[in-house]
Scaffold this motif. Structure first.
Motif, short mmCIF file in Angstrom:
data_model
loop_
_atom_site.label_atom_id
_atom_site.label_comp_id
_atom_site.label_asym_id
_atom_site.label_seq_id
_atom_site.Cartn_x
_atom_site.Cartn_y
_atom_site.Cartn_z
N ILE A 151 0.71 -1.41 0.17
CA ILE A 151 -0.34 -0.08 0.00
C ILE A 151 0.69 1.34 -0.34
N ASP A 152 2.06 0.92 1.01
CA ASP A 152 2.64 2.23 0.58
C ASP A 152 4.02 2.80 -0.35
N ASN A 153 3.79 1.43 -1.30
CA ASN A 153 5.24 1.77 -1.98
C ASN A 153 3.87 2.25 -3.59
N ASN A 154 2.36 1.72 -3.38
CA ASN A 154 1.63 2.21 -4.46
C ASN A 154 1.77 4.08 -4.54
N LEU A 155 1.42 4.35 -3.17
CA LEU A 155 1.06 6.02 -2.07
C LEU A 155 2.36 6.62 -2.72
N SER A 156 3.00 6.12 -2.18
CA SER A 156 4.69 6.97 -2.32
C SER A 156 6.10 6.36 -2.16
N PRO A 157 6.18 5.32 -3.82
CA PRO A 157 7.55 5.08 -3.80
C PRO A 157 8.15 6.00 -3.88
N GLU A 158 9.08 5.82 -2.47
CA GLU A 158 10.62 6.35 -2.59
C GLU A 158 11.36 6.47 -3.56
N ARG A 159 12.19 4.91 -3.16
CA ARG A 159 13.07 4.28 -3.85
C ARG A 159 13.16 2.64 -4.76
N PRO A 160 14.35 2.47 -4.66
CA PRO A 160 13.30 1.15 -5.78
C PRO A 160 13.97 -0.44 -4.75
N PRO A 161 13.53 -1.40 -4.56
CA PRO A 161 13.17 -1.65 -5.79
C PRO A 161 10.74 -1.30 -5.82
N TYR A 162 10.64 -0.08 -7.26
CA TYR A 162 9.62 0.20 -7.20
C TYR A 162 8.39 -0.98 -6.88
#
Length: 315
Positions: A265-276
């Protein structure tokens, strides 16, 4: 019990995974590794098959991805996508599995499997909806996640060396305990349904070197269960007879999955660094792994297609 969130559409408008897909559609070169991670779940695989069908219809070619990692039915769905006939293969769920005895409870009374994977792998995918096995093998992209009794964790098989190898890997990842009969050995090992340990194989894709992952989930993010259902408890006890410690590992795995859900959920909202990682999930779809209601299956196809259209409309 399920963990719930009120997020309606948890996808950042310009997510790095979507931007990379669009860039590759324009044939712009890059040094990234883009993976497709696909969940199965028995008949819930209808949803991810529909997502792949919509991607194909929208011009998102399998050539865009460097590797594809599937669990259970997610692997057979990826095979249809690589073959170039996923829009035909999605009809396997409502039109063929229901009609050809894929699920037959009465077989159990005669010592047979309730779920017959041979009907899918050796009949439907051979004659009714034939796969392009040469294209699948030559792509060197398809990976299958299995539950490994030696490590009580996930193991990634693939890419297959030939058609026979591909089919055996599919048997391994789709073997559902207590329902599919005795497991077939792969290299002398009785692997089991990868959904037991890695239903949505994002971490496995990252482990293979992915910098960007498009994950297709047959469940809704925010509503994953944090406890085993009755079937899972029975299966865990059954497996534990052969592999002591497996039942405890599976219970702990439920907690780990809840943490993974939060990260997705966090990756969908706020992708900050790889891996995306971008996850497209299945909202308002209620399918059992052994679903036989054709109307529900047809509805799931519409939901899966709509989920992809919505995600890609964000760019």
């Amino acid at each position: 019990m399920a963990f719930e969130t009120n997020i309606e559409n948890p996808i950042r408008a310009r997510h790095p995974v979507l931007e990379l897909i669009r860039s590759r559609q324009k044939h712009i070169s890059d040094e990234h590794t883009l993976a497709l991670a696909v969940e199965g779940g028995g008949m819930r695989g209808t949803l991810t098959a529909a997502m792949l069908a919509e991607m194909e219809s929208s011009g998102i070619s399998p050539d865009i991805f460097d590797l594809m990692v599937g669990t259970s039915a997610g692997v057979t769905n990826c095979a249809g996508y690589i073959s170039g006939n996923i829009n035909h293969a999605v009809r396997i769920y409502p039109d063929y599995l229901n009609q050809l005895g894929f699920v037959r409870w009465r077989r159990a009374f005669f010592g047979g499997p309730i779920i017959s994977m041979s009907i899918l792998l050796e009949r439907i995918m051979e004659t009714e909806v034939p796969m392009d096995w040469r294209k699948i093998v030559d792509s060197k992209k398809l990976y299958s996640v299995v539950a490994d009794p030696r490590t009580l964790a996930s193991t990634v098989l693939g890419p297959p060396e030939n058609k026979a190898d591909a089919v055996q890997q599919m048997y391994a990842t789709t073997h559902i305990a207590a329902l599919a009969g005795r497991p077939r050995l792969y290299n002398g090992i009785a692997f089991y349904d990868g959904s037991l340990v890695a239903p949505l194989p994002v971490q496995e894709a990252v482990g293979l070197g992915a910098s960007h992952v498009l994950a297709l989930s047959s469940r809704e993010l925010g509503k994953w269960r944090n406890s085993q259902n009755t079937y899972e408890r029975v299966v865990a006890k059954l497996y534990n007879r052969w592999f002591p410690g497996l039942d405890e590992m599976l219970r702990e795995g439920m907690t780990t999955r809840m943490q993974e859900q939060e990260e997705l959920i966090d990756n969908n909202l706020s992708p900050e660094r790889p891996p995306y990682v971008l996850t497209i999930d299945s909202k308002k779809a209620s399918l059992s792994p052994i679903e036989r209601d054709k109307q529900k299956i047809e509805k799931a196809i519409k939901i899966g297609r709509a989920a992809v259209r919505q995600a890609f409309s964000e760019v």
